[in-house]
Design an enzyme around this catalytic site. Structure first.
Site, PDB file in Angstrom:
ATOM      1  N   HIS A 188       0.821  -1.216   0.000  1.00 31.36           N
ATOM      2  CA  HIS A 188       0.000   0.000   0.000  1.00 31.36           C
ATOM      3  C   HIS A 188       0.855   1.266   0.000  1.00 31.36           C
ATOM      4  O   HIS A 188       0.361   2.345   0.308  1.00 31.36           O
ATOM      5  CB  HIS A 188      -0.910   0.014   1.228  1.00 31.36           C
ATOM      6  CG  HIS A 188      -1.758  -1.196   1.376  1.00 31.36           C
ATOM      7  ND1 HIS A 188      -2.630  -1.595   0.403  1.00 31.36           N
ATOM      8  CD2 HIS A 188      -1.847  -2.115   2.372  1.00 31.36           C
ATOM      9  CE1 HIS A 188      -3.242  -2.706   0.794  1.00 31.36           C
ATOM     10  NE2 HIS A 188      -2.780  -3.051   1.975  1.00 31.36           N
ATOM     11  N   ASP A 200      -5.901  -7.532  10.937  1.00 31.36           N
ATOM     12  CA  ASP A 200      -5.331  -6.372  11.627  1.00 31.36           C
ATOM     13  C   ASP A 200      -5.964  -6.192  13.001  1.00 31.36           C
ATOM     14  O   ASP A 200      -5.267  -5.959  13.998  1.00 31.36           O
ATOM     15  CB  ASP A 200      -5.545  -5.112  10.789  1.00 31.36           C
ATOM     16  CG  ASP A 200      -4.676  -5.080   9.542  1.00 31.36           C
ATOM     17  OD1 ASP A 200      -3.822  -5.969   9.396  1.00 31.36           O
ATOM     18  OD2 ASP A 200      -4.857  -4.168   8.717  1.00 31.36           O
ATOM     19  N   HIS A 226      -6.906  -4.686  -1.596  1.00 33.94           N
ATOM     20  CA  HIS A 226      -6.151  -5.940  -1.615  1.00 33.94           C
ATOM     21  C   HIS A 226      -6.475  -6.781  -2.844  1.00 33.94           C
ATOM     22  O   HIS A 226      -6.222  -7.978  -2.856  1.00 33.94           O
ATOM     23  CB  HIS A 226      -6.451  -6.757  -0.354  1.00 33.94           C
ATOM     24  CG  HIS A 226      -6.140  -6.029   0.912  1.00 33.94           C
ATOM     25  ND1 HIS A 226      -7.114  -5.404   1.658  1.00 33.94           N
ATOM     26  CD2 HIS A 226      -4.970  -5.792   1.534  1.00 33.94           C
ATOM     27  CE1 HIS A 226      -6.547  -4.827   2.707  1.00 33.94           C
ATOM     28  NE2 HIS A 226      -5.249  -5.047   2.655  1.00 33.94           N
ATOM     29  N   THR A 253       6.934  19.607 -31.729  1.00 34.78           N
ATOM     30  CA  THR A 253       7.868  20.005 -32.778  1.00 34.78           C
ATOM     31  C   THR A 253       7.154  20.248 -34.103  1.00 34.78           C
ATOM     32  O   THR A 253       7.461  21.206 -34.824  1.00 34.78           O
ATOM     33  CB  THR A 253       8.945  18.923 -32.954  1.00 34.78           C
ATOM     34  OG1 THR A 253       9.565  18.678 -31.686  1.00 34.78           O
ATOM     35  CG2 THR A 253       9.992  19.347 -33.953  1.00 34.78           C
ATOM     36  N   GLY A 261      15.052  23.649 -37.527  1.00 31.02           N
ATOM     37  CA  GLY A 261      15.020  22.339 -36.881  1.00 31.02           C
ATOM     38  C   GLY A 261      16.364  21.664 -36.753  1.00 31.02           C
ATOM     39  O   GLY A 261      16.557  20.806 -35.887  1.00 31.02           O
ATOM     40  N   THR A 265      13.026  12.401 -40.867  1.00 27.82           N
ATOM     41  CA  THR A 265      12.101  13.419 -40.370  1.00 27.82           C
ATOM     42  C   THR A 265      11.179  13.831 -41.507  1.00 27.82           C
ATOM     43  O   THR A 265      11.257  13.307 -42.621  1.00 27.82           O
ATOM     44  CB  THR A 265      12.856  14.672 -39.867  1.00 27.82           C
ATOM     45  OG1 THR A 265      13.432  15.335 -40.989  1.00 27.82           O
ATOM     46  CG2 THR A 265      13.950  14.298 -38.875  1.00 27.82           C
TER      47      THR A 265
END
Length: 655
Positions: A115, A179, A287, A520, A563, A571
């Site tokens: 956890h 627990d 769980h 880009t 560029g 490219t």
């Protein structure tokens, strides 16, 4: 008291030896299946195989918890651990035993591992004094809990212990059977030794109706708010009963619900396929147990709306929380493991919109992040803490939440939400774009321009799935979406384009690209269009092949300069440069424009396809293995070829 804690030097030697062990193991294992990051904090790094071909970064499934604890302690000077592996997995504050703390109540919580950052990540000033861990999703033993209690019960040291003057220990427990049993056994043993003990059980899960069995509601992410308030109350010097009373008020007034699109995976254990494609589970625990109901995937705003409705459901079998307009609350939006910060922020925004804007609830604090996870579960939970009506009690509780802590798992930032809906917005100097008006009557050239723009936009929009698929393999996956967004914006903005004027139209398209296309590609196409616009203003636009060739070549050269790439670098230029070269050749040989354009488009398409055999030297593809590149063309060059083909065919149709 802390002499039993493992020395850090020994832990460092242990970490080094394990890292050497890792280097041996990883070389001897074949890499198969998909790679999955394990959510554990710290620990050694390695590969351990789960079923289904999944891989986690661990050494061995048997050592995950102890190695994670070692990493956490080594990374946090304020931590120490009890030297009792593997049975005792306890982290405590290394500064706890000191005169300044001798009258302070200790706060202990814990439970199964998996956890993270709960529970050890919340050890620190104004939070937990110690945390007890079991194995993954398994309750810690009563023996280890008792060891933690004994370690922190006497912050004044041996003299305080001999005098049996412990300020006391508060145990904060999530409502799970294991627990509750183990913490209760440890508490009874500690009381028998003269240590004052109080227990607060947190059961904040709203998924389970009141009539469902004897176990009751589970304790989930709302527990973290109990940790914070109790820890700050203890740090302020309150008595054990006072600290426990504040913790109980929070536990009684917090309600939570979780949703997930996957079951968590645990290294070394079979993976579950319980949640199918297009499904989610609402109201599941931490769980991996099934949720209260299966639902179809839907937008986050609808998911969060359902979660709020479940928390505030006032039907007979629920009624866990009621809120009225102007009530004050704190909300916690918790990642269950693999849900990203971006997704958590979206869910937070929707929760705030529903509570503040739709229900007129005052959200006083917001806590977000991975706080109570379930390994790598793809989901999140929402917790709402209803604040007291009394202004004094309300502000006191908020002070507890705001108290500064060095616990590594508690998110930094936050603070009071005192702003109006737009108070956080700052004005800025916006980029100014010229405003244009569409002519009432289009000229012949205006109609040609409109048809060409629409043809390009529709072609790029239709190509989005293919461009995206290619870019997911050789880039960052956004190429198709970038061109789709630009195309949709152009189809909308064309209503205002001054289509009879080529230069103004190019300027208007440049503005559309600037607003709608990021990355880009957006930047380079803006440069490309600005160059075309400048040429059109200087020389006009006509059907002369030399003029069009010159305009196109200058625009491509501008992209090259900005560029930094060149032909052969895989490219967009691998489509643009061959097209420019073809146009130049046609212009030199007096080829009519319509034929010159066809030749240029073919060269662009051949150039784009040739990128499959190119080695990338620019852009994101520069980082991709050759074997992946060889099967995939460059998406940017393909997009260039697509829009050029669409422009040519539109022009041919009107020729």
């Amino acid at each position: 008291m802390l002499s039993r804690l493992i020395p850090l030097a020994r832990m460092a030697r242990l970490a080094v030896s394990r890292s050497l062990e890792f280097s041996t193991r990883i070389r001897s294992r074949p890499v198969v299946g998909s790679l999955v990051v394990a959510g554990a904090v710290g620990g050694g790094i390695g590969l351990s195989y789960a079923s289904g071909g999944g891989v986690s970064f661990v050494n061995s499934p048997n050592d995950i918890v102890t190695e994670a604890i070692d990493g956490l302690v080594l990374a946090n000077p304020g931590f120490a651990r009890l030297d009792g592996y593997p049975e005792v997995k306890v982290i405590v504050r290394s500064d706890w035993v000191s005169p300044e703390n001798q009258h302070k109540v200790a706060i202990i919580s814990g439970g199964g591992a998996g956890h993270e950052p709960a529970h050890a990540g919340f050890v620190g000033r104004n939070m937990l004094t110690g945390a007890v861990s079991g194995d993954i999703f398994a309750s810690p033993s009563a023996f280890s809990i008792l060891a933690a209690i004994r370690t922190v019960a006497y912050p004044g040291g041996e003299a305080q212990k001999k005098a049996k003057k412990s300020p006391g220990v508060l145990l904060i427990i999530k409502n799970y059977t294991g627990d509750r049993i183990n913490f209760k056994i440890a508490a009874e043993r500690a009381r028998a030794e003269g240590i004052p003990i109080e227990m607060v059980v947190v059961a904040d899960d709203c998924a389970i109706p009141k009539s469902k069995g004897v176990t009751g509601r589970r304790g989930i992410a709302g527990t973290v708010l109990v940790h914070k308030v109790a820890g700050a109350a203890a740090e302020a010097g309150l008595s054990l009963k006072q600290v426990a009373a504040e913790a109980r008020k929070v536990a009684q007034n917090v309600a939570s619900i979780g949703v997930s699109a996957s079951v968590c995976s645990i290294p070394g254990r079979p993976e579950s396929s319980r949640i199918g494609q297009g499904e989610m589970e609402m109201g599941l625990g931490i769980h991996g147990e099934p949720g209260a109901e299966k639902i179809k995937t839907k937008p986050v705003k609808e998911i969060v709306s359902s979660m709020v409705s479940l928390i505030l459901d006032d039907s007979k079998d629920r009624g866990y929380m009621s809120l009225n307009p102007l009530d004050d609350v704190v909300i916690l939006v918790n990642s269950l493991g693999s849900t990203t910060p971006m997704e958590i922020s979206i869910a937070t925004s929707e929760a705030l919109n529903i509570l503040q804007n739709q229900k007129a609830i005052n959200v006083r604090r917001v806590v977000t992040g991975p706080l109570m996870t379930s390994m790598d579960m793809a989901g999140f939970s929402l917790s709402i803490l209803k604040l007291p009506k009394s202004k004094f009690e309300r502000e006191k509780l908020l002070l507890r939440l705001d108290a500064e802590t060095n616990a590594p798992g508690w998110p930094r930032g936050g603070g009071a939400l005192t702003r109006g809906p737009t108070d956080h917005l700052l004005d800025f100097e916006r980029e100014k774009f010229r405003k244009f008006l569409r002519p009432e009557v289009l000229t012949a050239n205006g109609r040609v321009a409109e048809d060409m723009i629409r043809s390009i936009a529709f072609a790029l929009k239709a190509a989005e799935p293919e461009l995206t698929a290619w870019d997911l393999k050789v880039g960052d996956g956004d190429c198709g979406e970038t061109f789709k967004l630009g195309s949709m914006a152009a189809l909308e903005d064309i209503k205002t384009y001054p289509l009879n004027d080529p230069a103004d139209t190019l300027e208007a398209i440049t503005g559309t690209v600037a607003r709608s296309m990021g990355g880009t590609s957006g930047a380079l196409y803006r440069i490309f269009l600005l160059s075309l616009c400048a040429s059109a203003r200087q020389n006009g636009v006509s059907g002369d092949t030399k003029l069009i060739s010159s305009m196109f070549s200058k625009a491509v050269e501008a992209v090259v300069i900005s560029g930094g790439a060149k032909e052969g670098d895989r490219t967009m230029l691998d489509a643009l440069i061959p097209a420019a070269r073809s146009l130049e050749h046609s212009a030199q040989n007096g080829v009519p424009l319509i034929i010159a354009l066809e030749k240029a488009v073919i060269k662009a398409e051949v150039g784009a396809e040739s990128t499959r055999s190119m080695e990338a030297r620019a852009g994101r593809s520069n980082y991709i293995p050759k074997e992946v590149l060889s099967a995939t063309p460059d998406p940017g060059s393909k997009a260039a070829a697509i829009w050029m083909r669409a422009a040519y065919e539109s022009f041919l149709h009107s020729y």
